[in-house]
Design a protein around this motif. Structure first.
Motif, PDB file in Angstrom:
ATOM      1  N   UNK A 117       0.862  -1.183   0.000  1.00  0.00           N
ATOM      2  CA  UNK A 117       0.000   0.000   0.000  1.00  0.00           C
ATOM      3  C   UNK A 117       0.899   1.234   0.000  1.00  0.00           C
ATOM      4  N   UNK A 118       0.792   2.054  -1.050  1.00  0.00           N
ATOM      5  CA  UNK A 118       1.649   3.236  -1.159  1.00  0.00           C
ATOM      6  C   UNK A 118       1.063   4.394  -0.353  1.00  0.00           C
ATOM      7  N   UNK A 119       1.969   5.227   0.189  1.00  0.00           N
ATOM      8  CA  UNK A 119       1.564   6.328   1.063  1.00  0.00           C
ATOM      9  C   UNK A 119       2.208   7.628   0.614  1.00  0.00           C
ATOM     10  N   UNK A 120       1.450   8.740   0.752  1.00  0.00           N
ATOM     11  CA  UNK A 120       2.055  10.056   0.636  1.00  0.00           C
ATOM     12  C   UNK A 120       1.973  10.744   1.997  1.00  0.00           C
ATOM     13  N   UNK A 121       2.410  11.975   2.069  1.00  0.00           N
ATOM     14  CA  UNK A 121       2.472  12.692   3.348  1.00  0.00           C
ATOM     15  C   UNK A 121       1.097  12.811   3.998  1.00  0.00           C
ATOM     16  N   UNK A 122       0.067  13.106   3.180  1.00  0.00           N
ATOM     17  CA  UNK A 122      -1.296  13.241   3.723  1.00  0.00           C
ATOM     18  C   UNK A 122      -1.820  11.898   4.230  1.00  0.00           C
ATOM     19  N   UNK A 123      -1.508  10.819   3.508  1.00  0.00           N
ATOM     20  CA  UNK A 123      -1.932   9.483   3.945  1.00  0.00           C
ATOM     21  C   UNK A 123      -1.306   9.125   5.287  1.00  0.00           C
ATOM     22  N   UNK A 155      14.234   0.106   0.940  1.00  0.00           N
ATOM     23  CA  UNK A 155      13.968   0.001  -0.494  1.00  0.00           C
ATOM     24  C   UNK A 155      12.541  -0.468  -0.744  1.00  0.00           C
ATOM     25  N   UNK A 156      11.929   0.073  -1.788  1.00  0.00           N
ATOM     26  CA  UNK A 156      10.590  -0.364  -2.170  1.00  0.00           C
ATOM     27  C   UNK A 156      10.704  -1.624  -3.038  1.00  0.00           C
ATOM     28  N   UNK A 157       9.941  -2.679  -2.736  1.00  0.00           N
ATOM     29  CA  UNK A 157      10.015  -3.909  -3.537  1.00  0.00           C
ATOM     30  C   UNK A 157       9.607  -3.649  -4.989  1.00  0.00           C
ATOM     31  N   UNK A 158      10.295  -4.300  -5.888  1.00  0.00           N
ATOM     32  CA  UNK A 158      10.005  -4.113  -7.323  1.00  0.00           C
ATOM     33  C   UNK A 158       8.960  -5.097  -7.835  1.00  0.00           C
ATOM     34  N   UNK A 159       8.924  -6.306  -7.267  1.00  0.00           N
ATOM     35  CA  UNK A 159       8.004  -7.336  -7.747  1.00  0.00           C
ATOM     36  C   UNK A 159       7.454  -8.136  -6.578  1.00  0.00           C
ATOM     37  N   UNK A 160       6.433  -8.952  -6.888  1.00  0.00           N
ATOM     38  CA  UNK A 160       5.921  -9.916  -5.914  1.00  0.00           C
ATOM     39  C   UNK A 160       4.748  -9.433  -5.087  1.00  0.00           C
ATOM     40  N   UNK A 161       4.387  -8.145  -5.207  1.00  0.00           N
ATOM     41  CA  UNK A 161       3.321  -7.600  -4.386  1.00  0.00           C
ATOM     42  C   UNK A 161       2.176  -7.057  -5.239  1.00  0.00           C
ATOM     43  N   UNK A 162       0.967  -7.258  -4.775  1.00  0.00           N
ATOM     44  CA  UNK A 162      -0.180  -6.556  -5.340  1.00  0.00           C
ATOM     45  C   UNK A 162      -0.135  -5.128  -4.802  1.00  0.00           C
ATOM     46  N   UNK A 163      -0.185  -4.131  -5.681  1.00  0.00           N
ATOM     47  CA  UNK A 163       0.013  -2.740  -5.287  1.00  0.00           C
ATOM     48  C   UNK A 163      -1.295  -1.973  -5.359  1.00  0.00           C
ATOM     49  N   UNK A 164      -1.566  -1.182  -4.305  1.00  0.00           N
ATOM     50  CA  UNK A 164      -2.697  -0.261  -4.323  1.00  0.00           C
ATOM     51  C   UNK A 164      -2.365   0.963  -3.492  1.00  0.00           C
ATOM     52  N   UNK A 165      -3.092   2.047  -3.747  1.00  0.00           N
ATOM     53  CA  UNK A 165      -2.862   3.266  -2.987  1.00  0.00           C
ATOM     54  C   UNK A 165      -3.534   3.169  -1.620  1.00  0.00           C
ATOM     55  N   UNK A 167      -7.158   1.390  -0.632  1.00  0.00           N
ATOM     56  CA  UNK A 167      -7.244   0.406   0.444  1.00  0.00           C
ATOM     57  C   UNK A 167      -8.305   0.813   1.470  1.00  0.00           C
ATOM     58  N   UNK A 168      -8.412   2.109   1.768  1.00  0.00           N
ATOM     59  CA  UNK A 168      -9.428   2.578   2.698  1.00  0.00           C
ATOM     60  C   UNK A 168     -10.831   2.345   2.138  1.00  0.00           C
ATOM     61  N   UNK A 169     -11.006   2.580   0.850  1.00  0.00           N
ATOM     62  CA  UNK A 169     -12.297   2.324   0.215  1.00  0.00           C
ATOM     63  C   UNK A 169     -12.640   0.845   0.231  1.00  0.00           C
ATOM     64  N   UNK A 170     -11.625   0.005   0.054  1.00  0.00           N
ATOM     65  CA  UNK A 170     -11.827  -1.445   0.072  1.00  0.00           C
ATOM     66  C   UNK A 170     -12.284  -1.883   1.457  1.00  0.00           C
ATOM     67  N   UNK A 171     -11.707  -1.297   2.519  1.00  0.00           N
ATOM     68  CA  UNK A 171     -12.111  -1.637   3.872  1.00  0.00           C
ATOM     69  C   UNK A 171     -13.566  -1.241   4.136  1.00  0.00           C
TER      70      UNK A 171
END
Length: 221
Positions: free
Chosen positions: A100-106, A201-211, A215-219
């Protein structure tokens, strides 16, 4: 007179070294290892033991920080850099890997319950393990948030955990309540050593990626 001046200068020098020797040690690169235990708040029969005995490792280097929680269920990590305002959460449970990617506001939204937390610090000291601690009490979600911290050390990056940004030291023991469970964190070691770049380091592969927002909407769904 010259002898008196010399003795006075020696006294000032010794006083200076006496004060600085007891000064708080600032750590810019450090790893904190905690053991997690849980207990029921009221009903013992409702206690889940899936996180009992879990480990929490906190890696801090400059403006970057990472927390890894490892339990019998899996692992969950949070990585964030206060300078760039970017980060990500990694979850690995039951063979599923999610990033799950994050920015400063997140990051601010994720930690909003802890922002600007103030502590009342009690007089006197208590020994926990090898650390001399003070007791600090804050309020979180209407409940007392009790932290025992050592003032022997502090982290240069106080924003690695918003709950402790106003704490004048490193937490040695603290408790959090969630539902009917109380989570107790106990510091096992402080390692003042180099942390490899790979930890942040941010992983390059192997993960399902979402913002984070997705993720909050999915919850909610």
């Amino acid at each position: 007179m010259d002898t008196l001046k010399s003795l006075f200068l020696v006294f000032l020098t010794l006083s200076f070294f006496s004060v600085t020797s007891h000064a708080q040690k600032a750590l810019s690169e450090v790893t904190l290892h905690y053991k997690i235990s849980i207990e029921p708040v009221n009903d013992k029969s409702s206690t889940s033991r899936s996180l009992d005995g879990a480990d929490l490792s906190v890696y801090i280097r400059g403006t970057a920080s990472r927390t890894d929680m490892t339990s019998s269920l899996g692992t969950e990590s949070s990585i964030f850099n206060t300078k760039t305002g970017n980060g990500f959460i990694l979850k690995e449970y039951s063979g599923q890997k999610l990033m799950i990617t994050l920015n400063k506001d997140n990051w601010a939204q994720k930690n909003k319950n802890f922002q600007n937390m103030k502590f009342n610090i009690e007089a006197g000291d208590i020994k926990i393990g090898e650390y001399k601690c003070k007791k600090a009490t804050g309020v979180l979600d209407g409940n007392n948030f009790i932290v025992y911290y050592t003032s022997e050390f502090k982290t240069v990056n106080n924003d690695y955990n918003n709950a402790f940004s106003n704490l004048p030291g490193i937490p040695v023991q603290y408790e959090l309540e969630s539902g009917k469970l109380k989570f107790k964190y106990l510091l096992k070691s402080i390692v003042n050593d180099n942390i490899p770049d790979s930890k942040f380091d941010i992983p390059k592969t192997g993960y399902r990626v979402m913002t984070y927002d997705d993720n909050q909407q999915l919850k909610k769904g």
